[in-house]
Design a protein around this motif. Structure first.
Motif, PDB file in Angstrom:
ATOM      1  N   SER A  18      33.226   2.474   7.363  1.00 55.89           N
ATOM      2  CA  SER A  18      32.661   2.777   6.178  1.00 55.89           C
ATOM      3  C   SER A  18      34.140   2.528   5.115  1.00 55.89           C
ATOM      4  O   SER A  18      33.487   1.670   4.441  1.00 55.89           O
ATOM      5  N   LEU A  21      34.292  -1.379   5.083  1.00 54.72           N
ATOM      6  CA  LEU A  21      32.964  -2.168   5.232  1.00 54.72           C
ATOM      7  C   LEU A  21      33.632  -2.151   3.287  1.00 54.72           C
ATOM      8  O   LEU A  21      33.147  -3.322   2.117  1.00 54.72           O
ATOM      9  N   GLU A 140      20.066   3.929  -4.349  1.00 60.62           N
ATOM     10  CA  GLU A 140      20.254   4.478  -2.869  1.00 60.62           C
ATOM     11  C   GLU A 140      21.848   3.802  -3.400  1.00 60.62           C
ATOM     12  O   GLU A 140      22.655   5.242  -3.398  1.00 60.62           O
ATOM     13  N   ASN A 144      25.379   7.206  -3.907  1.00 62.09           N
ATOM     14  CA  ASN A 144      25.864   7.241  -3.412  1.00 62.09           C
ATOM     15  C   ASN A 144      27.581   6.789  -3.766  1.00 62.09           C
ATOM     16  O   ASN A 144      28.279   7.446  -3.709  1.00 62.09           O
ATOM     17  N   THR A 147      27.992   9.645  -5.821  1.00 64.43           N
ATOM     18  CA  THR A 147      28.710  10.879  -5.025  1.00 64.43           C
ATOM     19  C   THR A 147      30.111  10.977  -4.340  1.00 64.43           C
ATOM     20  O   THR A 147      30.778  11.892  -4.726  1.00 64.43           O
ATOM     21  N   LEU A 148      30.250   9.394  -4.329  1.00 62.14           N
ATOM     22  CA  LEU A 148      31.367   9.059  -4.282  1.00 62.14           C
ATOM     23  C   LEU A 148      32.798   9.826  -4.862  1.00 62.14           C
ATOM     24  O   LEU A 148      34.050  10.795  -4.853  1.00 62.14           O
TER      25      LEU A 148
ATOM     26  N   PHE B 131      34.148  10.516   3.358  1.00 61.60           N
ATOM     27  CA  PHE B 131      32.973   9.749   3.467  1.00 61.60           C
ATOM     28  C   PHE B 131      31.946  10.766   3.532  1.00 61.60           C
ATOM     29  O   PHE B 131      30.697  11.032   3.322  1.00 61.60           O
ATOM     30  N   LEU B 134      28.065  12.492   1.666  1.00 60.92           N
ATOM     31  CA  LEU B 134      27.724  11.280   1.540  1.00 60.92           C
ATOM     32  C   LEU B 134      26.913  12.013   2.746  1.00 60.92           C
ATOM     33  O   LEU B 134      25.748  12.161   2.930  1.00 60.92           O
ATOM     34  N   LYS B 137      24.715  10.894   4.543  1.00 59.27           N
ATOM     35  CA  LYS B 137      23.373   8.967   3.816  1.00 59.27           C
ATOM     36  C   LYS B 137      24.743   7.814   4.274  1.00 59.27           C
ATOM     37  O   LYS B 137      24.436   7.261   3.783  1.00 59.27           O
ATOM     38  N   THR B 138      25.912   8.212   5.275  1.00 56.73           N
ATOM     39  CA  THR B 138      26.765   7.661   5.326  1.00 56.73           C
ATOM     40  C   THR B 138      26.424   6.717   5.910  1.00 56.73           C
ATOM     41  O   THR B 138      26.894   4.462   5.444  1.00 56.73           O
ATOM     42  N   GLU B 140      23.372   4.746   6.022  1.00 57.52           N
ATOM     43  CA  GLU B 140      22.639   4.512   4.238  1.00 57.52           C
ATOM     44  C   GLU B 140      23.901   3.352   4.033  1.00 57.52           C
ATOM     45  O   GLU B 140      23.098   1.940   3.919  1.00 57.52           O
ATOM     46  N   LEU B 141      24.844   3.874   3.484  1.00 63.98           N
ATOM     47  CA  LEU B 141      25.881   2.765   2.568  1.00 63.98           C
ATOM     48  C   LEU B 141      26.486   2.335   3.537  1.00 63.98           C
ATOM     49  O   LEU B 141      26.024   1.110   3.081  1.00 63.98           O
ATOM     50  N   ASN B 142      26.655   2.728   4.592  1.00 60.86           N
ATOM     51  CA  ASN B 142      26.861   1.690   5.712  1.00 60.86           C
ATOM     52  C   ASN B 142      26.394   0.257   5.780  1.00 60.86           C
ATOM     53  O   ASN B 142      26.325  -0.851   5.850  1.00 60.86           O
TER      54      ASN B 142
END
Lengths: 152, 152
Positions: A18, A21, A140, A144, A147-148, B131, B134, B137-138, B140-142
């Motif tokens: 993550s 990315l 979405e 996220n 949230t972070l 992360f 999350l 949901k991680t 999803e983020l990726n």
DNA sequence: TGTACATAATAAGTACGCATATTATATTTG
DNA sequence: CAAATATAATATGCGTACTTATTATGTACA
């Protein structure tokens, strides 16, 4: 039962971490927004500060450098440096704070107002395009990211 | 039917623009990973390059600066500069490419190998923690980040 | 074969982004 | 009120991140 010669990495593809990315996407985004802002002679940080000054001026009495720093999450030192550049360019003015003589009140000049209004349109358009590939997943993503950010 | 005094911004909260959020989250992440890497005396870019050299060395014959630049998406000039620093620190060595005399082959020294193995563990741990908020949901983020990266 | 084009690396220069330290001024508290 | 502490801004310096231009070398093709 080793799957590869080396076991330094816990994932087979470090490209899918993550953090890596996130960093790469941001670099891509920065590179492109830099180009989008080129016509205005603004860097991204300069844009963020100008836009925030504009935003805060409408919603708040006194816009100081610390208020700006907190709002943009640009550290105070960078805020100071960038604001000086913006002052040299004639987009903002800084004067002593009315009651707190340590602080400086920052405001847009007429030229600053003109340019930020146009630049905001450009950036909003660019942003929409950049994230449009996500379609309805954008919400979405935003959720996220918020949230972070909540982690401080 | 104006909702506010000023209509420069199309959203009521510019803080919720994807771009601005992305940039802020990355800055937060960068600040924290900088601290996590401090014990190794490595910056994030230095870490990325060391890790990539290690990764590519295992999977590829000749690791040149351009290969590294493409893999990490760090621009060639920055790659060159950071690699020189890493060479000075004794973590990598650069020698002429066997067939292409324009290019330089980059490899880790023993010291470089030792430090990157430890640093990778630290960074993977940090990333997981950063992360973890999350939850599931991680993925999803990726996925969304990979989609965005696909734009080039 | 030679010339146009592509590629690898780097020099020089601008602008963050942050850490540490300093100066000046506010604020808090005994 | 005075001392301790906090806050606002900035000087200095390191390390990216990128741009433009340059040098050197490789490759393609007429």
């Amino acid at each position: 039962m080793s799957k590869s010669i080396d076991n330094t990495f816990s994932v087979e593809k470090p490209e899918e971490s993550s953090g890596f990315l996130l960093w790469q996407v941001t670099n891509l985004w920065q590179r492109q927004i830099k180009k989008a802002l080129e016509p205005y002679g603004l860097t991204h940080s300069q844009f963020v500060l100008l836009a925030s000054i504009h935003w805060l001026s409408v919603h708040q009495q006194e816009v100081t450098q610390i208020v700006l720093s907190n709002h943009t999450k640009i550290d105070p030192m960078t805020t100071s440096t960038v604001l000086r550049t913006l002052q040299q360019k004639g987009f903002i003015q800084r004067q002593e704070h009315l009651t707190d003589t340590r602080a400086k009140t920052v405001g847009l000049t007429e030229e600053g107002k003109e340019i930020i209004k146009k630049a905001v349109i450009t950036v909003e358009k660019f942003d929409t395009e950049f994230f449009s590939i996500l379609g309805n997943k954008t919400t979405e993503l935003n959720k996220n990211l918020i949230t972070l950010l909540g982690q401080q």
